[in-house]
Write a protein that holds these residues in place. Structure first.
Motif, short mmCIF file in Angstrom:
data_model
loop_
_atom_site.label_atom_id
_atom_site.label_comp_id
_atom_site.label_asym_id
_atom_site.label_seq_id
_atom_site.Cartn_x
_atom_site.Cartn_y
_atom_site.Cartn_z
N HIS A 7 -5.92 7.79 2.08
CA HIS A 7 -6.22 6.41 1.87
C HIS A 7 -5.11 5.74 1.21
N THR A 8 -5.27 4.51 1.52
CA THR A 8 -4.26 3.34 1.05
C THR A 8 -4.97 2.44 0.07
N ARG A 9 -4.55 1.74 -0.86
CA ARG A 9 -5.07 0.76 -1.67
C ARG A 9 -4.39 -0.35 -1.65
N LEU A 26 -7.10 1.48 3.99
CA LEU A 26 -7.44 2.16 4.80
C LEU A 26 -8.09 3.53 4.48
N THR A 27 -8.99 4.13 5.03
CA THR A 27 -9.41 5.20 4.57
C THR A 27 -9.76 6.14 5.59
N PHE A 63 -2.43 7.54 -0.91
CA PHE A 63 -3.23 8.63 -1.36
C PHE A 63 -3.37 9.81 -0.34
N LEU A 64 -2.66 11.07 -0.78
CA LEU A 64 -3.13 12.07 0.03
C LEU A 64 -3.93 12.96 -0.43
N ALA A 65 -5.17 13.34 0.05
CA ALA A 65 -6.06 14.24 -0.44
C ALA A 65 -6.34 13.61 -1.73
N GLY A 66 -6.47 12.14 -2.16
CA GLY A 66 -6.79 11.97 -3.31
C GLY A 66 -5.58 11.76 -4.33
N GLU A 67 -4.31 12.41 -4.03
CA GLU A 67 -3.11 12.58 -4.85
C GLU A 67 -2.22 11.27 -4.65
N ASP A 68 -2.06 10.66 -5.76
CA ASP A 68 -1.02 9.44 -5.26
C ASP A 68 0.47 9.69 -4.99
N VAL A 69 0.74 9.48 -3.81
CA VAL A 69 2.22 9.82 -3.25
C VAL A 69 3.10 8.56 -2.91
N THR A 70 2.83 7.88 -3.48
CA THR A 70 3.32 6.41 -3.35
C THR A 70 4.92 6.69 -3.87
N GLY A 71 5.10 7.32 -4.57
CA GLY A 71 6.43 7.50 -5.00
C GLY A 71 7.34 8.75 -4.45
N SER A 218 -9.63 0.76 13.69
CA SER A 218 -9.05 -0.21 12.75
C SER A 218 -8.16 -1.30 13.84
N VAL A 219 -8.47 -2.39 13.68
CA VAL A 219 -7.64 -3.56 14.35
C VAL A 219 -6.88 -4.19 13.47
N LEU A 220 -5.44 -4.03 13.83
CA LEU A 220 -4.52 -4.71 12.80
C LEU A 220 -3.85 -5.82 13.54
#
Lengths: 252, 350
Positions: A7-9, A26-27, A63-71, A218-220
């Motif tokens: 998911h993304t925030r 997106l989730t 987030f990948l499986a709830g873990e923040d992977v942004t960095g 999802s429509v972008l």
């Protein structure tokens, strides 16, 4: 409750004054069959690059499986189970199909730094690569060089490389792009057979494939999510017909 | 970026699928891939034959063996990992001076110890330069390699107390190899020594290029953008190849020092970097035998043409090189390729 697979925030990406990704949240639930559609220039590719770590977002988080992977960079996200295919084939032209897939399987299994034993001696890697090639019905060309194969079959190698990573989340970036209709059947069958515990985000132009495959869409539009719903709702939604499907039928 | 060539858009012969496809993958060809083949043995009989047929030219043959190691080192860096460099002499020179200084200044004249020392120093030089070189791509990277080469040359030129500057480093004395074989006036020991080191380094390189690591180098050369998507850190792989190439080049430089008992500042010269690139392209980059064949052909051509036409030999060599790169894109080994593939196919498809 289990965390979403991906998911993304409030993801934002700007290039200079241009907003390519506009506040996208997106989730994808585990095992989702999710499609991302939108007209050309809607920002689909930018979003994929943000998800996979090719680009760093201006704001927001992934987030990948709830873990923040942004960095995390691209290869670290892959090691955490996020794989992708490319819109335009990115293959190893002079490697055979078996070498290509063995490379990908070997890297996942962590043998990529072995310098002293030949590739041909990596028994488990080769066996797994062979099974994967057989699953994708590429066994007859296993020893042919990638460059000598038809585009439709190269598309299957593209998918094989992504599957070799054993992803928990798989991003398919226009898998049917450039594949002649008579070769696309094998591709669709392959996608339909992917295991249900794998979470899949399909970015696609081909509406046939989207409505056959996706359970949510999802429509972008202009970098933002215009709406997200089931295929039935999306197909009949007036806004979508206007910005996307209407346009598509004109071209068809 | 795009691995697809335009013509592959049209359906290949495999699209017809007239015959039922085999359902299982035969792993045997890949398992066989790393095995030695008989033409290889023929290549390695050449130095033996040369020993008997050209006893007057052992000094030249020793140079060929040393150059072949140098070409091999560039092949690992450029041919396999795809790092284009015009500063490879930097590591050759570092190795040459390391071995020279060890003997001349510290009085340690053991050849094998000298090789190990030079290898370590060159590896360190590779490690230090790797981040700078790998930061850029394409032309930027090429400029950085030239820059490093120039800086080292100038450093050696200025540090006359240590290196002897343009006069060269003298006073290098070698003890017998393993305490058994001393370097003789006819260059017999030097020749055997150089060829044995070449063989050992070649066998190691052969093992490495057939390994999963070697496969990953070939792959990232073909498509660096794809590797992160397979979970691979491209920089780490490139750095490893760079250090390996630097080590090989350093050993080649050390061999030159030990067999000539002298270090000229030319070992760091730009011309040496350019020449070895020519040699590799001539022989065929990306295959180990390309480095060997390229060296043999280049030095032989050089020798023969300079004999026929001492004034204009460089022009003739230039002509031959242009001819080869125009008509055999992948060098001499590339020209052999189609025949080899034909043979391989006949074997797998009875």
């Amino acid at each position: 409750m289990t965390a979403p697979a991906l998911h993304t925030r409030n993801l934002v990406k700007t290039f200079g004054g241009f907003t390519a990704t506009d506040d996208v949240s997106l989730t994808l639930a585990p095992g989702a069959r999710h499609a991302l559609i939108g007209p050309n220039g809607a920002g689909k590719t930018t979003l994929v690059n943000l998800l996979t770590g090719v680009l760093a977002p201006t704001a927001g988080a992934v987030f990948l499986a709830g873990e923040d992977v942004t960095g995390l960079g691209q290869h670290r996200r892959v090691r955490r189970g996020l794989a992708r295919t490319f819109q335009i084939n990115r293959l190893f032209a002079d490697l055979t199909v078996l070498e290509s897939v063995a490379l990908a399987v070997g890297e996942r299994r962590g043998v990529g730094w072995r310098v002293w034993s030949p590739v041909g001696a990596q028994g488990e890697v080769l066996d797994e690569a062979a099974r994967l090639i057989e699953t994708l019905r590429l066994a007859d060309v296993a020893h042919r060089r990638t460059r000598d194969l038809a585009y439709g079959r190269q598309r299957l190698i593209e998918i094989a490389l992504a599957l070799a990573v054993r992803p928990r989340v798989l991003l398919l970036d226009e898998p049917a792009a450039g594949v002649p209709t008579r070769e696309s059947r094998a591709l669709f069958e392959t996608l339909a057979e992917l295991p249900r515990d794998m979470t899949i985000l399909l970015i696609e132009h081909d509406m046939d494939l989207v409505f056959r495959f996706a359970e949510r869409i999802s429509v972008l539009v202009s970098g933002a999510v215009l709406l997200e719903d089931t295929p039935d709702v999306v197909a009949t939604h007036p806004l979508v017909r206007e910005v996307y499907l209407g346009e598509a039928t004109h071209h068809a | 970026m795009d691995s697809r060539s335009p013509d592959s858009l049209s359906p290949g012969p495999d699209a017809a699928a007239a015959t039922p496809a085999p359902a299982t993958v035969d792993l045997a060809p890949l398992r066989r891939a790393a095995r030695p083949r008989w033409p290889e043995l023929a290549v390695w009989l050449l130095p033996v034959a040369a020993w008997f047929l050209l006893p007057e030219d052992l000094a030249l043959l020793t140079q060929i063996a040393i150059m072949a190691i140098f070409a091999l080192s560039l092949d690992l860096v450029l041919g396999y990992a795809g790092i284009v460099t015009l500063g490879h002499a930097a590591f050759f020179g570092v190795g040459a001076y390391a071995a020279g200084l060890l003997a001349a200044k510290l009085g340690i004249g053991d050849p094998l110890l000298g090789l190990l020392f030079a290898a370590a120093v060159a590896a360190l030089a590779g490690l230090v330069t790797a981040p700078t070189v790998l930061r850029g791509t394409g032309l930027t990277r090429l400029m950085v390699t030239i820059g490093i080469g120039m800086m080292l040359f100038e450093a050696a030129n200025k540090a006359t107390d240590l290196t002897g500057g343009v006069d060269g480093l003298q006073g290098i004395e070698m003890t017998p190899i393993l305490g058994l074989w001393s370097f003789d006036l006819w260059g017999k020991t030097a020749y055997v020594y150089a060829v044995v080191v070449l063989l050992v380094l070649f066998l190691i390189a052969r093992r490495i290029v057939h390994s999963p690591f070697g496969l990953s180098l070939r792959a990232l050369h073909m498509n660096p953008a794809r590797m992160p998507a397979l979970g691979v850190s491209v920089d780490a792989r490139l750095a490893a190849a760079w250090v390996l190439g630097a080590t090989y080049a350093g050993i080649a430089g050390a061999l030159l020092t030990q067999t000539t008992q002298f270090v000229s500042i030319d070992v760091l010269g730009f011309e040496r970097s350019a020449e070895i690139l020519l040699i590799l392209v001539l022989g065929g980059a990306g295959r180990l035998y390309g480095a060997l064949i390229g060296t043999i052909v280049f030095v032989t051509l050089h020798h023969v043409l300079a004999g026929i036409d001492p004034e204009y030999w460089q022009m003739w060599i230039g002509l031959v090189l242009i001819g080869i790169v125009l008509f055999a894109r992948n060098g001499i080994m590339g020209a052999i390729d189609p025949f080899e593939r034909l043979l391989a196919r006949k074997k797998t498809e009875p």
